[in-house]
Design an enzyme around this catalytic site. Sequence first.
Site, PDB file in Angstrom:
ATOM      1  N   TYR A  22      29.298 -18.410  12.845  1.00  0.00           N
ATOM      2  CA  TYR A  22      28.249 -17.890  13.583  1.00  0.00           C
ATOM      3  C   TYR A  22      27.099 -18.019  12.331  1.00  0.00           C
ATOM      4  O   TYR A  22      25.968 -17.856  12.658  1.00  0.00           O
ATOM      5  CB  TYR A  22      28.290 -16.085  13.491  1.00  0.00           C
ATOM      6  CG  TYR A  22      29.163 -15.842  14.817  1.00  0.00           C
ATOM      7  CD1 TYR A  22      28.926 -16.137  16.135  1.00  0.00           C
ATOM      8  CD2 TYR A  22      30.454 -15.239  14.395  1.00  0.00           C
ATOM      9  CE1 TYR A  22      29.882 -15.496  17.048  1.00  0.00           C
ATOM     10  CE2 TYR A  22      31.117 -14.730  15.417  1.00  0.00           C
ATOM     11  CZ  TYR A  22      31.059 -14.998  16.639  1.00  0.00           C
ATOM     12  OH  TYR A  22      31.920 -14.614  17.738  1.00  0.00           O
ATOM     13  N   HIS A  27      21.221 -16.056  16.146  1.00  0.00           N
ATOM     14  CA  HIS A  27      21.494 -14.569  15.954  1.00  0.00           C
ATOM     15  C   HIS A  27      21.632 -14.275  14.296  1.00  0.00           C
ATOM     16  O   HIS A  27      21.655 -13.179  13.980  1.00  0.00           O
ATOM     17  CB  HIS A  27      22.704 -14.067  16.505  1.00  0.00           C
ATOM     18  CG  HIS A  27      22.781 -13.113  17.326  1.00  0.00           C
ATOM     19  ND1 HIS A  27      21.240 -12.258  17.582  1.00  0.00           N
ATOM     20  CD2 HIS A  27      23.555 -11.951  17.811  1.00  0.00           C
ATOM     21  CE1 HIS A  27      21.739 -11.355  18.346  1.00  0.00           C
ATOM     22  NE2 HIS A  27      22.835 -10.924  18.471  1.00  0.00           N
ATOM     23  N   ASN A  76      26.637  -5.382  16.948  1.00  0.00           N
ATOM     24  CA  ASN A  76      26.415  -4.331  17.555  1.00  0.00           C
ATOM     25  C   ASN A  76      26.884  -3.089  16.574  1.00  0.00           C
ATOM     26  O   ASN A  76      26.857  -1.731  17.269  1.00  0.00           O
ATOM     27  CB  ASN A  76      26.800  -4.483  18.820  1.00  0.00           C
ATOM     28  CG  ASN A  76      28.454  -4.798  19.042  1.00  0.00           C
ATOM     29  OD1 ASN A  76      29.000  -5.125  18.054  1.00  0.00           O
ATOM     30  ND2 ASN A  76      28.832  -4.503  20.033  1.00  0.00           N
TER      31      ASN A  76
END
Length: 197
Positions: A22, A27, A76
């Site tokens: 990632y 993000h 999250n």
Amino acid sequence: MVMIKLVNMLLIVGLGNPGQKYEKTRHNIGRKVLIYWQKRVGFPDFKFQKKFNALISKEIFNKNEAILALPETFMNLSGKTVKLLTKAYKLEPKNLVVFHDDIDIPLKKIRIVKNRGSAGHKGVESIIRELKNKNFVRFRIGIRNQELGIRNTERFVLQKFNKEEEKAVKEVIKKIAEAIETMINKGLQKTMNTYNK
């Protein structure tokens, strides 16, 4: 030994997802910004602290003790790390600064806000839920390329920046580094007036 009288303690958090997969995604721009600033101001290398499930770097910057944190949870669940850190250091939400991506803001732009809702950002949502408070500072970092259509938001935020966008990302990261220094040195209002344009 000269004693420095500390003015304040700040917790600065860069949001993103952990792991190499990632690292370069849209993000993860919040993490990217914090790593850049840590190097720019010469803070110690990030070290993993199991009790917070985060990479941590601590140092004094202009009479303010700053704790830099990169949660090693997925986006999250970021609030769990933030809650543990605020409890351990007895920090109020007003001493928290969060860097995060924002799909509603164009690339190259930033928006500095305080005491605002999450606008659907899962990481921010998690922090508000865990702290039961939204009175903290957020650097909303634009990741939307107006030339690219967005069909699926979740897929879009996990895409990597293309070469052209990378140039813009470098510019904005430098701008945010200057903005956080302005905030620490001259206060939030001055920073918002200068950078929220």
